[in-house]
Design a protein around this motif. Structure first.
Motif, PDB file in Angstrom:
ATOM      1  N   THR A 135       0.814  -1.202  -0.161  1.00 26.46           N
ATOM      2  CA  THR A 135       0.019  -0.006  -0.179  1.00 26.46           C
ATOM      3  C   THR A 135       1.064   1.109   0.141  1.00 26.46           C
ATOM      4  O   THR A 135       0.593   2.227  -0.573  1.00 26.46           O
ATOM      5  N   GLN A 141       2.127   1.804  -3.458  1.00 22.64           N
ATOM      6  CA  GLN A 141       1.092   2.327  -4.240  1.00 22.64           C
ATOM      7  C   GLN A 141       0.814   3.984  -4.126  1.00 22.64           C
ATOM      8  O   GLN A 141       0.451   4.716  -5.016  1.00 22.64           O
ATOM      9  N   ARG A 175      -2.870 -11.841  -6.925  1.00 23.38           N
ATOM     10  CA  ARG A 175      -2.475 -10.384  -7.454  1.00 23.38           C
ATOM     11  C   ARG A 175      -1.104 -10.451  -8.247  1.00 23.38           C
ATOM     12  O   ARG A 175      -0.132 -11.484  -7.815  1.00 23.38           O
ATOM     13  N   LYS A 203      -0.896  -7.550  -0.084  1.00 27.97           N
ATOM     14  CA  LYS A 203      -1.738  -6.472   0.235  1.00 27.97           C
ATOM     15  C   LYS A 203      -2.525  -6.600   1.673  1.00 27.97           C
ATOM     16  O   LYS A 203      -3.011  -5.867   2.260  1.00 27.97           O
ATOM     17  N   THR A 204      -3.027  -7.873   1.960  1.00 27.64           N
ATOM     18  CA  THR A 204      -3.957  -8.257   3.126  1.00 27.64           C
ATOM     19  C   THR A 204      -3.359  -8.732   4.369  1.00 27.64           C
ATOM     20  O   THR A 204      -3.644  -8.789   5.307  1.00 27.64           O
TER      21      THR A 204
END
Length: 302
Positions: free
Chosen positions: A41, A44, A152, A175-176
């Motif tokens: 994150t 990004q 992903r 991501k998670t």
């Protein structure tokens, strides 16, 4: 009674009127709010914070809503609505931080509506077959691994041979943070065993020269160019493989929860979005079949 001593708390000073975008970005990246975010994150966010460096010496308080909208519109024209929306979402996060820390009195990015955009398409079976037969080998392997794991882009290029034990692939999604243990389909196992015999990297997927894919954006760029070379339509990308994997599972009769256990989605509504067409086709077929067996044509009597 034990005596507790608490550190003295000092209210932060309100930044001076002349404090700049550069100073705000540095403060944001040094904050607990930043540190609490996953590395993927953070990466990004950094991508869509970069445009602000062009006006890094501009006072934060001088930024107006119209300035953000102008930047969004320019990005939409050059990079598409998806990038423009990501820019707006990142700007909102940055200026919300500034608002919370009293750098500004209003968030100029708050409430800006996202631009309409079509969803990224899932690969259909004809496109998959054509790609597997014609893509260059390093990209063909991306398609194979993506279709069989539903992961992903970042997680695909991060998978290592140590995560594969011949029967499963173990990974932690960037991501998670979800930890997944994915049983390996026989078709994927055959591919992996062949690739393993000639491996040149600790990562399962390798770039054209044999090293690891260190940049997901580069993989997407390479994939787009080769898909164009072999005559497949623009818009197909690595994320579309994740959607195709979910669709295949739905077509096989898997429940939303079963699909999420493979893809790692936390939001079941997103899985439902991915698999709506497959579910509709399967359920409609089942309904017609039941109707056919329930209502038999009347037999003619003599």
């Amino acid at each position: 009674m034990r005596e507790y001593h608490y550190p003295a708390w000092k209210a932060p000073d309100k930044p001076a009127e002349g404090d700049t975008i550069r100073a705000l970005m540095r403060a944001f990246q040094a904050s607990p709010e930043w540190g609490a975010r996953a590395k993927v994150t953070q990466a990004q966010l950094l991508t869509y914070l970069k445009p602000w460096l062009k006006i890094a010496d501009t006072p934060v308080g001088s930024i107006r809503r119209r300035d953000i909208l102008a930047a969004r519109d320019a990005m939409a024209e050059t990079r598409g609505p998806g990038a423009a929306n990501a820019f707006i979402q990142t700007a909102s996060v940055l200026f919300r931080f500034a608002l919370d820390r009293e750098w500004i009195e209003n968030n100029p990015a708050a409430g800006i509506r996202l631009l309409p955009r079509g969803s990224l398409p899932a690969w259909n079976e004809a496109q998959i077959s054509h790609a597997l037969a014609n893509l260059r080998e390093d990209l063909r392997r991306v398609v194979v691994l993506g279709l069989h794991t539903g992961q992903r882009r970042g997680d695909l290029i991060s998978m290592t041979w140590a995560a594969y034990d011949g029967a499963t692939i173990r990974l932690r999604q960037a991501k998670t943070g979800a930890v997944l243990i994915l049983p390996v389909h026989p078709e994927l196992r055959a591919e992996l065993e062949a690739w393993k015999a000639e491996r040149a990297s600790v990562q399962i997927l390798t770039a054209p020269r044999g090293g690891a894919w260190r940049d997901g954006a580069r993989l997407s760029g390479e994939m787009a160019k080769d898909l164009q070379r072999i005559g497949l339509p623009p818009g197909l990308n690595v994320h579309g493989l994740r959607k195709a994997a979910a669709r295949r599972l739905a077509e096989a009769g898997c429940t939303v929860h079963e699909i999420a256990s493979v893809t790692g989605h936390r939001s079941l509504s997103m899985v439902q979005h991915y698999t709506t067409s497959a579910d509709q086709h399967r359920l409609a077929g089942a309904a017609v079949e039941r109707l056919t067996t329930k209502i038999q044509p009347n037999k003619k009597t003599k």
